[in-house]
Enzyme design. Structure first.
Site, PDB file in Angstrom:
ATOM      1  N   GLY A  11       1.603 -42.731 -37.099  1.00 55.36           N
ATOM      2  CA  GLY A  11       1.720 -43.910 -36.233  1.00 55.36           C
ATOM      3  C   GLY A  11       2.716 -43.668 -35.107  1.00 55.36           C
ATOM      4  O   GLY A  11       3.763 -43.074 -35.338  1.00 55.36           O
ATOM      5  N   ARG A  72      -4.026 -38.798 -37.067  1.00 51.36           N
ATOM      6  CA  ARG A  72      -3.919 -38.559 -38.500  1.00 51.36           C
ATOM      7  C   ARG A  72      -4.916 -37.454 -38.792  1.00 51.36           C
ATOM      8  O   ARG A  72      -6.032 -37.480 -38.268  1.00 51.36           O
ATOM      9  CB  ARG A  72      -4.215 -39.838 -39.275  1.00 51.36           C
ATOM     10  CG  ARG A  72      -3.159 -40.908 -38.979  1.00 51.36           C
ATOM     11  CD  ARG A  72      -3.092 -41.979 -40.034  1.00 51.36           C
ATOM     12  NE  ARG A  72      -1.782 -42.608 -40.030  1.00 51.36           N
ATOM     13  CZ  ARG A  72      -1.432 -43.661 -39.269  1.00 51.36           C
ATOM     14  NH1 ARG A  72      -2.303 -44.191 -38.444  1.00 51.36           N
ATOM     15  NH2 ARG A  72      -0.225 -44.157 -39.333  1.00 51.36           N
ATOM     16  N   ASP A 103       7.002 -40.730 -42.752  1.00 49.76           N
ATOM     17  CA  ASP A 103       7.102 -39.985 -44.012  1.00 49.76           C
ATOM     18  C   ASP A 103       5.882 -39.104 -44.272  1.00 49.76           C
ATOM     19  O   ASP A 103       6.021 -37.997 -44.799  1.00 49.76           O
ATOM     20  CB  ASP A 103       7.387 -40.926 -45.196  1.00 49.76           C
ATOM     21  CG  ASP A 103       6.271 -41.929 -45.433  1.00 49.76           C
ATOM     22  OD1 ASP A 103       5.518 -42.223 -44.490  1.00 49.76           O
ATOM     23  OD2 ASP A 103       6.165 -42.428 -46.570  1.00 49.76           O
ATOM     24  N   THR A 125       9.172 -43.905 -36.266  1.00 49.43           N
ATOM     25  CA  THR A 125       8.349 -44.973 -36.847  1.00 49.43           C
ATOM     26  C   THR A 125       9.060 -46.299 -36.634  1.00 49.43           C
ATOM     27  O   THR A 125      10.283 -46.364 -36.722  1.00 49.43           O
ATOM     28  CB  THR A 125       8.095 -44.754 -38.360  1.00 49.43           C
ATOM     29  OG1 THR A 125       7.604 -45.980 -38.930  1.00 49.43           O
ATOM     30  CG2 THR A 125       9.357 -44.382 -39.116  1.00 49.43           C
ATOM     31  N   ASP A 127       8.888 -48.700 -38.614  1.00 45.00           N
ATOM     32  CA  ASP A 127       9.086 -49.357 -39.912  1.00 45.00           C
ATOM     33  C   ASP A 127      10.509 -49.273 -40.472  1.00 45.00           C
ATOM     34  O   ASP A 127      10.871 -50.073 -41.330  1.00 45.00           O
ATOM     35  CB  ASP A 127       8.111 -48.771 -40.951  1.00 45.00           C
ATOM     36  CG  ASP A 127       6.657 -49.006 -40.583  1.00 45.00           C
ATOM     37  OD1 ASP A 127       6.403 -49.949 -39.807  1.00 45.00           O
ATOM     38  OD2 ASP A 127       5.788 -48.261 -41.052  1.00 45.00           O
ATOM     39  N   ASP A 129      11.572 -47.209 -42.573  1.00 44.94           N
ATOM     40  CA  ASP A 129      11.331 -47.131 -44.023  1.00 44.94           C
ATOM     41  C   ASP A 129      11.798 -45.821 -44.648  1.00 44.94           C
ATOM     42  O   ASP A 129      11.394 -45.482 -45.755  1.00 44.94           O
ATOM     43  CB  ASP A 129       9.832 -47.347 -44.310  1.00 44.94           C
ATOM     44  CG  ASP A 129       8.952 -46.334 -43.586  1.00 44.94           C
ATOM     45  OD1 ASP A 129       9.448 -45.598 -42.720  1.00 44.94           O
ATOM     46  OD2 ASP A 129       7.747 -46.278 -43.895  1.00 44.94           O
ATOM     47  N   ARG A 171       4.917 -52.084 -43.258  1.00 45.95           N
ATOM     48  CA  ARG A 171       4.297 -51.581 -44.498  1.00 45.95           C
ATOM     49  C   ARG A 171       5.073 -52.084 -45.721  1.00 45.95           C
ATOM     50  O   ARG A 171       5.212 -53.272 -45.868  1.00 45.95           O
ATOM     51  CB  ARG A 171       4.190 -50.056 -44.452  1.00 45.95           C
ATOM     52  CG  ARG A 171       3.256 -49.598 -43.331  1.00 45.95           C
ATOM     53  CD  ARG A 171       2.877 -48.165 -43.471  1.00 45.95           C
ATOM     54  NE  ARG A 171       4.047 -47.294 -43.392  1.00 45.95           N
ATOM     55  CZ  ARG A 171       4.025 -45.994 -43.582  1.00 45.95           C
ATOM     56  NH1 ARG A 171       2.894 -45.395 -43.892  1.00 45.95           N
ATOM     57  NH2 ARG A 171       5.100 -45.276 -43.470  1.00 45.95           N
TER      58      ARG A 171
HETATM   59  P1  ADP Z   1       3.220 -41.292 -40.738  1.00 48.84           P
HETATM   60  O1  ADP Z   1       3.802 -39.969 -40.367  1.00 48.84           O
HETATM   61  O2  ADP Z   1       3.346 -42.299 -39.636  1.00 48.84           O
HETATM   62  O3  ADP Z   1       3.742 -41.784 -42.086  1.00 48.84           O
HETATM   63  P2  ADP Z   1       0.656 -40.586 -42.011  1.00 48.84           P
HETATM   64  O4  ADP Z   1       1.089 -40.964 -43.375  1.00 48.84           O
HETATM   65  O5  ADP Z   1      -0.695 -41.000 -41.576  1.00 48.84           O
HETATM   66  O6  ADP Z   1       1.638 -41.120 -40.869  1.00 48.84           O
HETATM   67  O7  ADP Z   1       0.765 -38.992 -41.908  1.00 48.84           O
HETATM   68  C1  ADP Z   1       0.449 -38.329 -40.701  1.00 48.84           C
HETATM   69  C2  ADP Z   1      -0.221 -37.012 -40.994  1.00 48.84           C
HETATM   70  O8  ADP Z   1       0.667 -36.161 -41.737  1.00 48.84           O
HETATM   71  C3  ADP Z   1      -1.460 -37.085 -41.874  1.00 48.84           C
HETATM   72  O9  ADP Z   1      -2.616 -37.436 -41.154  1.00 48.84           O
HETATM   73  C4  ADP Z   1      -1.558 -35.668 -42.382  1.00 48.84           C
HETATM   74  O10 ADP Z   1      -2.146 -34.797 -41.438  1.00 48.84           O
HETATM   75  C5  ADP Z   1      -0.086 -35.284 -42.562  1.00 48.84           C
HETATM   76  N1  ADP Z   1       0.271 -35.467 -43.987  1.00 48.84           N
HETATM   77  C6  ADP Z   1       0.472 -36.629 -44.638  1.00 48.84           C
HETATM   78  N2  ADP Z   1       0.737 -36.434 -45.946  1.00 48.84           N
HETATM   79  C7  ADP Z   1       0.681 -35.103 -46.142  1.00 48.84           C
HETATM   80  C8  ADP Z   1       0.847 -34.247 -47.281  1.00 48.84           C
HETATM   81  N3  ADP Z   1       1.133 -34.734 -48.482  1.00 48.84           N
HETATM   82  N4  ADP Z   1       0.721 -32.903 -47.072  1.00 48.84           N
HETATM   83  C9  ADP Z   1       0.444 -32.400 -45.854  1.00 48.84           C
HETATM   84  N5  ADP Z   1       0.270 -33.154 -44.760  1.00 48.84           N
HETATM   85  C10 ADP Z   1       0.379 -34.478 -44.873  1.00 48.84           C
END
Ligand code: ADP
Length: 320
Positions: A11, A72, A103, A125, A127, A129, A171
């Site tokens: 995000g 994502r 995260d 972010t 958030d 969080d 969230r």
């Molecule tokens: P944010 O960083 O805002 O929390 P997301 O949770 O959508 O957003 O994570 C962003 C991207 O990070 C995901 O689309 C994916 O490519 C990568 N990612 C998330 N979790 C993992 C994981 N456990 N291992 C490897 N890459 C990850």
């Protein structure tokens, strides 16, 4: 360390551009080549990469969103996709990566570090969080956006003698609701970390009305409600007061970053380059007691975010 890459992932949040600018300009200042990786890990897999110059990041410090775009990437989480990303990193001769995101993005950064690529995370972010840092980039802008909305809604709430629920993002974290609720003098704040019952909210509404209060603002964190419309209905029925619901949504994710977020992003971006140059990897950058600091990614991700209890109690005392 000769060449570093920077990407934004997950995000978006206001201030990501200021962080990109700081990474690019600090990197170049220290004699590094800096490349911008587009659309997060998705662009990394596809080699969507371009050289960054000092002028590449001109005129962006004040802009919301991210000039590198974000995405994502489900592919990056697969073995095949991850291998492609590592190949691209090697082919482009990238020695270290700075990931700006939340995260989820940090888990991606953790995987890259484990594969031997020095990787640093910067928390971007709205958030707020992440437990290891006092603030994430974009949070301050988001709470100021919410504050503006509270002021506008309070005007019309007073005219019509209605109660208003304002649903905000975050969230599973109630920080946006708590901070903007405290700043905006909200009568009730409903957060996932400490669910107040609808009865309690109603009691406050009725007591306020009996004291001659013309308006009431209820700040509702998205993580505190399965369905905000159900909560609105329940309050109307139980308190016998007309209630309007406003879901602020993505308005909170955009906009020109506040001075606080621009400064935070600039400091974190500069710091991330510094620690990469010191030979560090697998770290995330944060802020504690107004000082920029860093921590092991895995340790940071294992920490549990908690609400600021003192602030939450104060908000309750002051809103009576
Ligand atoms: P944010 O960083 O805002 O929390 P997301 O949770 O959508 O957003 O994570 C962003 C991207 O990070 C995901 O689309 C994916 O490519 C990568 N990612 C998330 N979790 C993992 C994981 N456990 N291992 C490897 N890459 C990850």
């Amino acid at each position: 360390m000769k060449k570093i890459g920077v990407l934004t992932s997950g995000g978006d949040s206001p201030g990501m551009n200021a962080a990109i600018r700081a990474v690019v300009r600090s990197g170049i200042y220290h004699g590094l080549k800096v490349v911008g990786i587009k659309r997060g890990y998705e662009g990394l897999i596809h080699g969507d990469i371009e050289d960054m110059k000092i002028s590449s990041v001109a005129d962006i410090i004040h802009r919301g969103g991210t000039m590198l775009r974000t995405a994502r990437s489900e592919d990056f989480k697969t073995e095949e996709g991850f291998k492609k990303a590592i190949n691209v990193i090697n082919v482009f001769g990238i020695d270290g990566i700075i990931v700006i995101g939340g995260d989820g993005s940090f888990r991606g950064a953790q995987s890259l570090s484990q594969a031997g690529i020095p990787t640093i995370g910067i928390p971007g972010t709205i958030d707020n969080d992440l437990a290891y840092t006092d603030y994430t980039i974009g949070f301050d802008t988001a709470i100021n956006t919410v504050l503006h909305a509270i002021s506008n809604i309070r005007d019309t709430s007073t005219s019509h003698e209605r109660a208003n629920i304002i649903e905000v993002m975050g969230r599973h974290c109630g920080d946006i609701a708590l901070f903007s609720g405290l700043a905006g003098g909200a009568e009730s704040i409903m957060i996932p970390e400490d669910l107040v019952s609808v009865d309690e909210v109603c009691k406050k509404l009725i007591q306020g009305k009996n004291r001659g209060k013309l308006h009431s603002i209820i700040l509702l964190a998205e993580g505190a409600a399965e369905n905000s419309y159900d909560i609105k209905k329940e309050i109307e029925e139980k308190a016998g007061i007309e209630v309007r619901l406003t879901i602020l949504g993505h308005i909170q994710r955009g906009g020109s970053p506040t001075a606080f977020d621009r400064i935070l992003a600039s400091r974190m971006g500069g710091y991330a380059v510094d620690i990469l140059l010191q030979g560090k990897g697998s770290r995330v950058v944060g802020m504690k007691a107004n000082e920029i600091c860093d921590m092991d990614i895995s340790e940071a991700l294992s920490m549990k975010k908690e609400i600021h209890k003192g602030m939450y109690e104060l908000a309750q005392i002051l809103s009576r």
